[in-house]
Design a protein around this motif. Structure first.
Motif, PDB file in Angstrom:
ATOM      1  N   LYS A  96       0.797  -1.222   0.000  1.00  0.00           N
ATOM      2  CA  LYS A  96       0.000   0.000   0.000  1.00  0.00           C
ATOM      3  C   LYS A  96       0.830   1.274   0.000  1.00  0.00           C
ATOM      4  O   LYS A  96       0.291   2.362   0.120  1.00  0.00           O
ATOM      5  CB  LYS A  96      -0.930   0.019   1.229  1.00  0.00           C
ATOM      6  CG  LYS A  96      -1.976  -1.059   1.219  1.00  0.00           C
ATOM      7  CD  LYS A  96      -3.021  -0.767   0.185  1.00  0.00           C
ATOM      8  CE  LYS A  96      -4.188  -1.711   0.290  1.00  0.00           C
ATOM      9  NZ  LYS A  96      -5.297  -1.312  -0.553  1.00  0.00           N
ATOM     10  N   ARG A  97       2.164   1.179  -0.089  1.00  0.00           N
ATOM     11  CA  ARG A  97       2.998   2.379  -0.003  1.00  0.00           C
ATOM     12  C   ARG A  97       4.217   2.232  -0.909  1.00  0.00           C
ATOM     13  O   ARG A  97       4.943   1.245  -0.840  1.00  0.00           O
ATOM     14  CB  ARG A  97       3.438   2.593   1.433  1.00  0.00           C
ATOM     15  CG  ARG A  97       4.203   3.871   1.660  1.00  0.00           C
ATOM     16  CD  ARG A  97       4.450   4.019   3.155  1.00  0.00           C
ATOM     17  NE  ARG A  97       5.453   4.985   3.445  1.00  0.00           N
ATOM     18  CZ  ARG A  97       5.217   6.206   3.873  1.00  0.00           C
ATOM     19  NH1 ARG A  97       3.994   6.604   4.050  1.00  0.00           N
ATOM     20  NH2 ARG A  97       6.204   7.026   4.138  1.00  0.00           N
ATOM     21  N   CYS A  98       4.434   3.244  -1.721  1.00  0.00           N
ATOM     22  CA  CYS A  98       5.556   3.260  -2.658  1.00  0.00           C
ATOM     23  C   CYS A  98       6.337   4.562  -2.450  1.00  0.00           C
ATOM     24  O   CYS A  98       5.741   5.634  -2.386  1.00  0.00           O
ATOM     25  CB  CYS A  98       5.021   3.175  -4.084  1.00  0.00           C
ATOM     26  SG  CYS A  98       6.299   3.170  -5.314  1.00  0.00           S
ATOM     27  N   LEU A  99       7.645   4.448  -2.324  1.00  0.00           N
ATOM     28  CA  LEU A  99       8.501   5.624  -2.130  1.00  0.00           C
ATOM     29  C   LEU A  99       9.265   5.930  -3.415  1.00  0.00           C
ATOM     30  O   LEU A  99       9.830   5.039  -4.047  1.00  0.00           O
ATOM     31  CB  LEU A  99       9.520   5.379  -1.015  1.00  0.00           C
ATOM     32  CG  LEU A  99       8.995   5.194   0.393  1.00  0.00           C
ATOM     33  CD1 LEU A  99      10.151   4.929   1.352  1.00  0.00           C
ATOM     34  CD2 LEU A  99       8.216   6.405   0.846  1.00  0.00           C
ATOM     35  N   HIS A 100       9.287   7.212  -3.777  1.00  0.00           N
ATOM     36  CA  HIS A 100      10.096   7.713  -4.891  1.00  0.00           C
ATOM     37  C   HIS A 100      11.089   8.699  -4.272  1.00  0.00           C
ATOM     38  O   HIS A 100      10.668   9.659  -3.622  1.00  0.00           O
ATOM     39  CB  HIS A 100       9.227   8.452  -5.907  1.00  0.00           C
ATOM     40  CG  HIS A 100       8.135   7.609  -6.480  1.00  0.00           C
ATOM     41  ND1 HIS A 100       8.256   6.951  -7.676  1.00  0.00           N
ATOM     42  CD2 HIS A 100       6.890   7.327  -6.021  1.00  0.00           C
ATOM     43  CE1 HIS A 100       7.143   6.301  -7.939  1.00  0.00           C
ATOM     44  NE2 HIS A 100       6.291   6.513  -6.954  1.00  0.00           N
ATOM     45  N   VAL A 101      12.366   8.450  -4.448  1.00  0.00           N
ATOM     46  CA  VAL A 101      13.386   9.293  -3.810  1.00  0.00           C
ATOM     47  C   VAL A 101      14.356   9.821  -4.862  1.00  0.00           C
ATOM     48  O   VAL A 101      14.892   9.049  -5.660  1.00  0.00           O
ATOM     49  CB  VAL A 101      14.169   8.510  -2.727  1.00  0.00           C
ATOM     50  CG1 VAL A 101      15.248   9.376  -2.099  1.00  0.00           C
ATOM     51  CG2 VAL A 101      13.216   7.974  -1.655  1.00  0.00           C
TER      52      VAL A 101
END
Length: 181
Positions: A165-170
């Protein structure tokens, strides 16, 4: 007898109401989150102080106004200058429905859109611990032949699915010693 029955029924009803409000929602009902984070990294051999007039004004380490105490960037450290969160659920047609206020689509090219949206007067200044100016970039006077935080091609990018349920873009812009001359 009917009084006793009504007390028992109202107790059961209250219990169901309490269970409803304090029960964890099913996983499918939780919104999906895409989180975009932009950092400046210090890959030099000295502590740096930053002054910039862009980024998010509510970030603790970033000082927006000129003349403010500059943010401290430790050796091998990083400083977050921007965060955006997009929340959505999937409807019955399996299409994304964005929750109020989070319609921004976060993809790998978000950094380009973010930099393009910055005011022409945006700048980043880097000082040493003694307050000596080491380097300065401005969006208006970008030199295409030099590495600059106002050129999206100089940011590294990493996407991580933190959970279902959570995706990080860094994105990271790295300051190196050769940039400070």
């Amino acid at each position: 007898m009917s009084l006793l029955l009504s007390i028992v029924l109202s107790f059961v009803s209250c219990e169901k109401i309490i269970d409803f409000f304090f029960e964890d929602p099913p996983v499918n009902d939780l919104p999906y989150e895409e989180v975009g984070l932009i950092y400046i990294d210090n890959d030099t051999d000295q502590v740096l102080r930053l002054e910039l007039n862009y980024g998010d004004s509510d970030m603790d380490d970033v000082h927006i106004a000129s003349g403010c105490e500059a943010g401290v960037l430790k050796i091998d450290g990083d400083m977050r200058i921007h965060c955006i969160v997009t929340s959505y659920v999937y409807n019955e047609a399996n299409e994304k429905e964005y929750l109020s206020g989070s319609e921004n689509l976060i993809t790998g090219d978000y950094i380009k859109k973010y930099i393009e949206s910055l005011a022409e007067s945006s700048y980043l200044k880097i000082y040493n611990e003694d307050g000596e100016l080491l380097c300065e970039w401005s969006k208006l006077d970008c030199d295409d032949t030099m590495k600059t935080p106002f050129d999206s091609s100089y940011y590294s990018y990493k996407m991580t699915n933190e959970s279902e349920k959570r995706c990080l873009h860094v994105w990271r812009f790295t300051v190196t010693g050769d940039m400070l001359n």
